[in-house]
Each structure stands twice: as C-alpha cells, then as structure tokens.
Design a protein around this motif. Structure first.
Motif, short mmCIF file in Angstrom:
data_model
loop_
_atom_site.label_atom_id
_atom_site.label_comp_id
_atom_site.label_asym_id
_atom_site.label_seq_id
_atom_site.Cartn_x
_atom_site.Cartn_y
_atom_site.Cartn_z
N THR A 1 -3.98 3.52 -10.97
CA THR A 1 -3.88 2.35 -11.74
C THR A 1 -2.48 1.81 -12.33
OG1 THR A 1 -6.01 2.78 -12.62
CG2 THR A 1 -4.83 1.34 -13.99
N LEU A 2 -1.68 3.18 -12.56
CA LEU A 2 -0.45 3.03 -13.28
C LEU A 2 0.49 2.62 -11.83
CD1 LEU A 2 1.45 3.28 -15.77
CD2 LEU A 2 1.63 5.77 -15.30
N ALA A 3 0.23 3.05 -10.88
CA ALA A 3 1.24 2.69 -9.68
C ALA A 3 0.84 1.23 -9.43
CB ALA A 3 0.82 3.60 -8.54
N GLN B 1 0.89 -1.19 0.06
CA GLN B 1 0.07 -0.05 0.03
C GLN B 1 0.85 1.24 -0.04
OE1 GLN B 1 -2.27 -0.82 3.59
NE2 GLN B 1 -3.98 -1.69 2.37
N ARG B 2 1.92 1.29 1.05
CA ARG B 2 2.85 2.43 0.71
C ARG B 2 3.56 2.71 -0.38
NH1 ARG B 2 4.54 7.10 2.41
NH2 ARG B 2 6.49 7.23 3.03
N TRP B 3 4.01 1.62 -0.95
CA TRP B 3 4.89 1.70 -2.50
C TRP B 3 3.64 2.16 -3.46
CZ3 TRP B 3 7.94 -2.98 -4.60
CH2 TRP B 3 8.90 -2.62 -5.58
N ILE B 4 2.49 1.93 -3.55
CA ILE B 4 1.68 2.14 -4.51
C ILE B 4 1.35 3.67 -4.13
CG2 ILE B 4 -0.88 1.90 -5.15
CD1 ILE B 4 -0.44 -1.17 -4.96
N ALA B 5 0.96 3.93 -2.91
CA ALA B 5 0.54 5.64 -2.67
C ALA B 5 1.52 6.30 -2.84
CB ALA B 5 0.08 5.40 -0.97
N VAL B 6 2.92 5.90 -2.69
CA VAL B 6 4.00 7.00 -2.95
C VAL B 6 4.50 7.14 -4.33
CG1 VAL B 6 6.38 7.30 -2.54
CG2 VAL B 6 5.08 6.78 -0.53
#
Length: 190
Positions: free
Chosen positions: A147-149, A125-130
């Motif tokens: 979507t891209l993240a 979740q952190r990786w996608i959010a950042v």
C-alpha cells in the motif's frame, strides 16, 4: 540546420522531449525533426519502423534509466533508507523538480496507452515492487509495504502533474519530502 547524430541513441533525448511535450499523436515528424535536429531521411534511417519504433526506443531508454538510477539503488542498498534517498534525489533531478512531465504517466492516461500498454504497466509495476521489497527488507509488513509503495509512486505522479499545472517546483520537492517522511516512519515503526 541539421546536426550530426552518429548513433540512434543520440536522437533519444530529443525524441523523448518531443513526445513528452506534444504527446504521441501530436509529435509529428516535423516536431520530431525539430526536437532531434534530424531530417526525415535520417529519422527513418535510425528508426525504419517510423514513429512507433521511435516511441518504443524512448520507452526502453526511460526504463533503462529508471533501472539504473532508481530501481538498482532501491534493490541493492543494505539500508532501505539509503535506497529511498537515492530514489528521491534521482526522481527530483529526472523530473526537474516537477517541471518535466512524466511521459510514461501521461501516455498511461490516454489512447497512447493501448499500443504501449505492456511497457507502461511494467514501469509502474516494477517501481512499486522494488519499493515494496525495500520496505519489506526494512521490516515493514507485506500488506503495508504494498500500500505504501503504491501511495508513494502515485504521490510522485500526482505531484508532477500538480507542480506543472501550478508552475510550482517547490510543491514537487515538498511532496517528495512528505513521501520520504512517510517511508521513514514506516521503517522506524517496523
């Protein structure tokens, strides 16, 4: 022969490799002792909570590394491309061009996920959010950035698996290159 380990943190690289290569269930105290160079007594001295405490320490150590080497550069870079470049270089090094398994990704797939669900989910979740935030700072619309993240983090995880299965580090690097190009294209279009 046991080696001298002065601090608990000194055992973490060996622990991580034992868990990475053997899984949580397969990493017996014998395997862990061999990987760390520590005897059973020393392991329990540093980790009185046993294997679960060892696993929690490894997960926390991985999270701290990602925070410093991947998430901070993505968050702090004025130009999102600079953060993306730093992320991709760090990822390539950390996963040794796809030759090193992703412990958190592997644990997220099986029964090991249950006792460690929160840190496993938090990592992704952190990786996608950042990454999403970096893309939005570059002008990418929120829905597309999300979507891209997700696609990029999923693509990296898939490339780790495929590179290891095929014993082809070139595949991992090529995938990172294609994912970077996708991110740059989205930023250019914004």
């Amino acid at each position: 022969m046991a080696r001298l380990i002065a601090e608990r943190a000194d055992a973490l690289p060996g622990l991580a490799e034992a868990f990475r290569e053997h899984g949580y269930a397969g990493a017996s105290l014998s395997v862990i002792g061999t990987a760390t160079g520590l005897g059973r007594g020393s392991l329990y001295h540093f980790f009185p909570g046993g294997k679960r405490e060892m696993a929690e320490a490894v997960l926390a150590n991985i999270a701290a590394w990602f925070e410093t080497a991947v998430f901070a550069p993505l968050s702090e870079a004025e130009d999102p491309r600079t953060g993306i470049d730093a992320m991709m270089v760090a990822i390539d090094r950390y996963f040794q061009s796809g030759r090193r398994a992703c412990l958190i990704g592997a644990w997220g797939l099986g029964a090991t996920r249950n006792p460690f669900a929160a840190p496993i989910a938090g990592y992704f979740q952190r990786w996608i959010a950042v990454l999403k935030d970096a893309l939005q700072r570059g002008g990418v619309a929120e829905d597309h950035a999300t979507t891209l993240a997700q696609d990029v983090v999923g693509g990296i995880q898939g490339a780790i698996t495929l590179s290891r299965a095929l014993d082809d580090p070139g595949l991992f690097r090529a995938t990172l290159g294609r994912l970077t190009a996708r991110l740059y294209t989205a930023l250019a279009a914004a």
